[in-house]
Write a protein that holds these residues in place. Sequence first.
Motif, PDB file in Angstrom:
ATOM      1  N   PRO A  14    -115.365  82.380 -15.737  1.00  0.00           N
ATOM      2  CA  PRO A  14    -116.576  81.988 -16.464  1.00  0.00           C
ATOM      3  C   PRO A  14    -116.460  80.624 -17.134  1.00  0.00           C
ATOM      4  CG  PRO A  14    -115.973  84.252 -16.969  1.00  0.00           C
ATOM      5  CD  PRO A  14    -114.853  83.669 -16.185  1.00  0.00           C
ATOM      6  N   THR A  15    -115.281  80.304 -17.628  1.00  0.00           N
ATOM      7  CA  THR A  15    -115.123  79.006 -18.280  1.00  0.00           C
ATOM      8  C   THR A  15    -115.304  77.878 -17.283  1.00  0.00           C
ATOM      9  OG1 THR A  15    -113.573  79.948 -19.878  1.00  0.00           O
ATOM     10  CG2 THR A  15    -113.575  77.547 -19.621  1.00  0.00           C
ATOM     11  N   ARG A  16    -114.775  78.046 -16.108  1.00  0.00           N
ATOM     12  CA  ARG A  16    -114.924  76.995 -15.087  1.00  0.00           C
ATOM     13  C   ARG A  16    -116.364  76.870 -14.637  1.00  0.00           C
ATOM     14  NH1 ARG A  16    -109.730  78.716 -13.579  1.00  0.00           N
ATOM     15  NH2 ARG A  16    -110.393  80.003 -11.857  1.00  0.00           N
ATOM     16  N   ARG A  17    -117.072  77.989 -14.559  1.00  0.00           N
ATOM     17  CA  ARG A  17    -118.494  77.898 -14.182  1.00  0.00           C
ATOM     18  C   ARG A  17    -119.254  77.140 -15.250  1.00  0.00           C
ATOM     19  NH1 ARG A  17    -118.008  83.309 -12.547  1.00  0.00           N
ATOM     20  NH2 ARG A  17    -119.273  84.114 -14.244  1.00  0.00           N
ATOM     21  N   ALA A  18    -118.903  77.369 -16.498  1.00  0.00           N
ATOM     22  CA  ALA A  18    -119.577  76.666 -17.584  1.00  0.00           C
ATOM     23  C   ALA A  18    -119.272  75.170 -17.525  1.00  0.00           C
ATOM     24  CB  ALA A  18    -119.144  77.245 -18.929  1.00  0.00           C
ATOM     25  N   ILE A  19    -118.051  74.821 -17.174  1.00  0.00           N
ATOM     26  CA  ILE A  19    -117.679  73.409 -17.032  1.00  0.00           C
ATOM     27  C   ILE A  19    -118.492  72.761 -15.922  1.00  0.00           C
ATOM     28  CG2 ILE A  19    -115.825  71.865 -16.322  1.00  0.00           C
ATOM     29  CD1 ILE A  19    -113.867  73.726 -17.753  1.00  0.00           C
ATOM     30  N   ILE A  20    -118.642  73.492 -14.824  1.00  0.00           N
ATOM     31  CA  ILE A  20    -119.426  72.977 -13.697  1.00  0.00           C
ATOM     32  C   ILE A  20    -120.866  72.728 -14.133  1.00  0.00           C
ATOM     33  CG2 ILE A  20    -120.395  73.590 -11.465  1.00  0.00           C
ATOM     34  CD1 ILE A  20    -117.781  75.122 -10.901  1.00  0.00           C
ATOM     35  N   MET A  21    -121.436  73.672 -14.865  1.00  0.00           N
ATOM     36  CA  MET A  21    -122.817  73.519 -15.335  1.00  0.00           C
ATOM     37  C   MET A  21    -122.958  72.292 -16.228  1.00  0.00           C
ATOM     38  SD  MET A  21    -124.583  75.826 -13.979  1.00  0.00           S
ATOM     39  CE  MET A  21    -126.038  75.313 -14.882  1.00  0.00           C
ATOM     40  N   LEU A  22    -121.964  72.095 -17.064  1.00  0.00           N
ATOM     41  CA  LEU A  22    -121.980  70.962 -17.983  1.00  0.00           C
ATOM     42  C   LEU A  22    -121.970  69.639 -17.218  1.00  0.00           C
ATOM     43  CD1 LEU A  22    -121.951  71.115 -21.049  1.00  0.00           C
ATOM     44  CD2 LEU A  22    -119.491  70.869 -20.989  1.00  0.00           C
TER      45      LEU A  22
END
Lengths: 108, 108
Positions: A14-22
Amino acid sequence: METRRDVFQAIADPTRRAIIMLLALGALTPNAIAQHFNSSRQAVSKHLRILTECEILRQEQQGREIHYQLNADKMKDIENWLEQFRQMLSKRFEQLDTVLEQLKSNKK
Amino acid sequence: METRRDVFQAIADPTRRAIIMLLALGALTPNAIAQHFNSSRQAVSKHLRILTECEILRQEQQGREIHYQLNADKMKDIENWLEQFRQMLSKRFEQLDTVLEQLKSNKK
DNA sequence: AATATGCGCAACCATTTGATTGCGCAAGTT
DNA sequence: AACTTGCGCAATCAAATGGTTGCGCATATT
């Protein structure tokens, strides 16, 4: 040598997905990214490394700062994988339509 | 209670992706699925449980046999996530097209 | 030159993961 | 009834994972 992860393993966290979104909104530096998360800067740095290794992100060094940006082309790997199901689904719908058409014509 | 995984975590494992691909062709039982893999039947059973828990697969008991089938609707969770990038990409392409048009008209 | 900042490497740790093996229950077959 | 088959539960284990902390190098600032 550590095992490189594929794109599916990269986005599982989930953290990496959030980074991607950012980064989809615009390129950022590691510290700027880390400010959006509660974990340590080093944890974010590790995630950035994983995402860069599997080519979801591209990095560009400018002096002591690194700018990370999204490589949207790589997301097509996932899309291509999903496309297989879309095609299977639409085939099934076509077959269903055919059956329904036959049912209609048989009733007439 | 064990943590349920989300759909991204479910497809992160290559074995589970292969199971999904297999079931996209048609419903199968655990033993029939296990025959396509070198690992133990129990390992496959574990994967099936994970995929069922996050609703990628649906199971249907028939006597002592269980038929697993793909729930293609759930794959839309991934597609919806990807759709965000498609929209961002197309916005950028539109902006790029606008710039190119302006460059062309300026040269004339 | 001294200090501050950006940021990755390495070591460590607790947790999670993916596999195996043994077992047992329910359903099907003989 | 006895046996076979389908298949999940539980225990175990090694490897992977995601986080923290300390450190050090390169660049930027004072």
